[in-house]
Design an enzyme around this catalytic site. Sequence first.
Site, PDB file in Angstrom:
ATOM      1  N   ARG A 129      31.281  -7.878   4.632  1.00 26.86           N
ATOM      2  CA  ARG A 129      31.139  -9.321   4.401  1.00 26.86           C
ATOM      3  C   ARG A 129      30.117  -9.564   3.289  1.00 26.86           C
ATOM      4  NH1 ARG A 129      27.818  -8.030   8.883  1.00 26.86           N
ATOM      5  NH2 ARG A 129      25.624  -8.415   8.392  1.00 26.86           N
ATOM      6  N   GLU A 166      22.328  10.111  17.930  1.00 24.46           N
ATOM      7  CA  GLU A 166      21.881  10.329  16.572  1.00 24.46           C
ATOM      8  C   GLU A 166      20.407  10.699  16.626  1.00 24.46           C
ATOM      9  OE1 GLU A 166      23.730   7.458  13.459  1.00 24.46           O
ATOM     10  OE2 GLU A 166      21.593   6.975  13.543  1.00 24.46           O
ATOM     11  N   GLU A 189      25.536   1.999   8.577  1.00 27.19           N
ATOM     12  CA  GLU A 189      26.806   1.312   8.800  1.00 27.19           C
ATOM     13  C   GLU A 189      27.212   0.565   7.539  1.00 27.19           C
ATOM     14  OE1 GLU A 189      25.877  -2.454  11.520  1.00 27.19           O
ATOM     15  OE2 GLU A 189      24.999  -0.648  12.369  1.00 27.19           O
ATOM     16  N   GLY A 204      23.780  -4.099  14.333  1.00 27.13           N
ATOM     17  CA  GLY A 204      22.722  -5.089  14.459  1.00 27.13           C
ATOM     18  C   GLY A 204      21.685  -4.708  15.501  1.00 27.13           C
ATOM     19  N   VAL A 212      23.642 -12.621   4.050  1.00 27.27           N
ATOM     20  CA  VAL A 212      22.652 -13.693   3.870  1.00 27.27           C
ATOM     21  C   VAL A 212      21.800 -13.423   2.624  1.00 27.27           C
ATOM     22  CG1 VAL A 212      20.641 -14.835   4.894  1.00 27.27           C
ATOM     23  CG2 VAL A 212      22.525 -14.099   6.370  1.00 27.27           C
ATOM     24  N   ARG A 216      13.442 -15.934   4.587  1.00 29.95           N
ATOM     25  CA  ARG A 216      14.340 -16.776   5.390  1.00 29.95           C
ATOM     26  C   ARG A 216      13.486 -17.809   6.128  1.00 29.95           C
ATOM     27  NH1 ARG A 216      19.052 -13.051   8.107  1.00 29.95           N
ATOM     28  NH2 ARG A 216      19.382 -11.680   6.310  1.00 29.95           N
ATOM     29  N   ASN A 231      28.725  -3.125   6.164  1.00 34.87           N
ATOM     30  CA  ASN A 231      29.019  -4.515   6.505  1.00 34.87           C
ATOM     31  C   ASN A 231      30.129  -5.021   5.602  1.00 34.87           C
ATOM     32  OD1 ASN A 231      26.918  -4.505   8.371  1.00 34.87           O
ATOM     33  ND2 ASN A 231      25.446  -4.994   6.777  1.00 34.87           N
TER      34      ASN A 231
HETATM   35  C1  MV4 Z   1      18.156   3.788  13.873  1.00 29.85           C
HETATM   36  C2  MV4 Z   1      16.753   3.809  13.889  1.00 29.85           C
HETATM   37  C3  MV4 Z   1      16.125   5.026  13.953  1.00 29.85           C
HETATM   38  N1  MV4 Z   1      16.844   6.161  14.019  1.00 29.85           N
HETATM   39  N2  MV4 Z   1      18.833   4.947  13.924  1.00 29.85           N
HETATM   40  C4  MV4 Z   1      18.696  -0.929  14.041  1.00 29.85           C
HETATM   41  C5  MV4 Z   1      19.894  -1.693  13.621  1.00 29.85           C
HETATM   42  C6  MV4 Z   1      21.013  -0.769  13.832  1.00 29.85           C
HETATM   43  N3  MV4 Z   1      22.093  -1.037  12.964  1.00 29.85           N
HETATM   44  C7  MV4 Z   1      20.421   0.561  13.600  1.00 29.85           C
HETATM   45  N4  MV4 Z   1      19.002   0.413  13.771  1.00 29.85           N
HETATM   46  C8  MV4 Z   1      18.199   1.490  13.785  1.00 29.85           C
HETATM   47  N5  MV4 Z   1      18.847   2.667  13.815  1.00 29.85           N
HETATM   48  C9  MV4 Z   1      18.172   6.095  14.006  1.00 29.85           C
HETATM   49  N6  MV4 Z   1      18.864   7.250  14.083  1.00 29.85           N
HETATM   50  C10 MV4 Z   1      16.074   2.609  13.832  1.00 29.85           C
HETATM   51  C11 MV4 Z   1      16.795   1.435  13.790  1.00 29.85           C
HETATM   52  C12 MV4 Z   1      16.001   0.242  13.734  1.00 29.85           C
HETATM   53  C13 MV4 Z   1      16.050  -0.614  12.651  1.00 29.85           C
HETATM   54  C14 MV4 Z   1      16.894  -0.367  11.573  1.00 29.85           C
HETATM   55  C15 MV4 Z   1      16.931  -1.230  10.515  1.00 29.85           C
HETATM   56  C16 MV4 Z   1      16.124  -2.344  10.511  1.00 29.85           C
HETATM   57  C17 MV4 Z   1      15.288  -2.613  11.564  1.00 29.85           C
HETATM   58  C18 MV4 Z   1      15.245  -1.762  12.645  1.00 29.85           C
HETATM   59  C19 MV4 Z   1      14.377  -2.021  13.692  1.00 29.85           C
HETATM   60  C20 MV4 Z   1      14.344  -1.168  14.754  1.00 29.85           C
HETATM   61  C21 MV4 Z   1      15.155  -0.044  14.788  1.00 29.85           C
END
Ligand code: MV4
Length: 469
Positions: free
Chosen positions: A292, A200, A288, A164, A295, A338, A290
């Site tokens: 579950r 990462e 990742e 999240g 929403v 939403r 989830n």
């Molecule tokens: C990232 C990324 C950029 N590069 N990983 C945000 C939620 C978390 N589960 C992982 N996220 C991100 N991982 C790498 N290697 C950017 C995000 C991210 C993001 C991802 C999905 C939806 C909205 C986001 C908003 C900011 C950053």
Amino acid sequence: MFRKILIANRGEIALRVLRACRDLGVPAVVAYSEADRDSLAVRLADEAVCVGPPAAAKSYNNIPAIISAALVTGCDALHPGYGFLAENAYLAEICDQVGIVFIGPRPEVIEQMGDKARARHLMREAGVPLLPGTPSTVDSLGEARQAARRIGYPVLIKAVAGGGGRGMRVARDDIELTRLLPLAQAEAEAAFANGGVYLERYLDRPRHVEVQILADHHGHVLAVGERDCSLQRRHQKVVEEAPAPGLPRKTREALSRAASRGAKAARYTSAGTMEFLLDRDGQFFFMEMNARIQVEHPITEAVSSIDLVAWQIRIAAGEPLTVDARAVEPRGHAIECRITAEDAERDFSPNTGVVETYVAPGGPGIRVDSHLYAGYAVPPYYDSLLGKVIAWGQDRAEAITRMERALTETVITGITHTAPFQRLLMADPGFKRGEVHTGFIAEFLARQGHPDAVGVTGPAVVAGRGGDR
Ligand code: MV4
């Protein structure tokens, strides 16, 4: 099928699960806190049982209270909804021990997916594409620096227990890494009682695309289709759509194949979601899983015409999944907005109060999942989701037109909510062109002179409120 199901949740999802129970002909008991005595789910349920005071820790997150509620009401299954205990391996374990079927994956599978480094390792073995990163936690600065050089800057420091978006930090060089690594570790320790972090490669403003999975206890794993959930604000999703706009057929198919392969490797059962990041070149990388129902599941229901919650319950009851891949080929386009009890003009500050008037939208292509009614007092103890408007159209343009119609029809007085903000989003030319990415809302707000503008083009800190509502 089950004799009786305990719904261990509240709000719109308690109502959604109750409706699935009704459709399946299974009686349902709603577990509620003292703050939710007058909720629609309680009113409509076959039975309801109070599980404690308003604070979630004493009610919806109180495992002994939830288990007792299921036992005293004679339930043989428990649906956790999302949030609260939905991904609590310990609850799933206790359910096993007392002979209640937990409507979700096996406890060990929940646990495995809760550890992001372990999930990554598993997906690598399964051949699911991953971003370059460390195979497990980095425990020293020396190790981190070496890894960061191999991965290539900028790198993202992520908590293994996170998810999240909580506790993430971007490091653009050795100096930043040196400064941010201990910070991220301390933050992770404070937030999750686990200071483990991994590295990462950082993608700038990627898209968030996720694949809905249904998997039964007979070896069938089905990828029901993908959703684009890029429109988020501080890691809270705001708008979701299915299918993901502008994705080539080849990419969509490859995503589904990778998601199925990953779910199989995880020995996943029930409804679940494989999350991916999509870069500008259309390459995708596992983020990742989830464990579950989410929403935003209704948009997948709208384009696949399958009832995900009903299937989740059937699967838990041991039924084989009899839907095949051809049947879930998306038909048309669906968008979810939403509606939350937040004031977009005041930095989305949450508010509560009594709903004076409530007029839900309707007409062709519109579905509303909401627990609102006129006279309902929105309690201050839980998240601010009031409901979801889902619009379906033959194509994306029609879905947007219908959503704009629905948002215009929506009347909720007595509390401030985000339907007007959603109307502005739907009217945005960039959104209409399908140019979505995870920086979209921040840039949209910046154009409107909103305080969220800070760090739009690549914040040093990408940590947010997070949460898995
Ligand atoms: C990232 C990324 C950029 N590069 N990983 C945000 C939620 C978390 N589960 C992982 N996220 C991100 N991982 C790498 N290697 C950017 C995000 C991210 C993001 C991802 C999905 C939806 C909205 C986001 C908003 C900011 C950053």
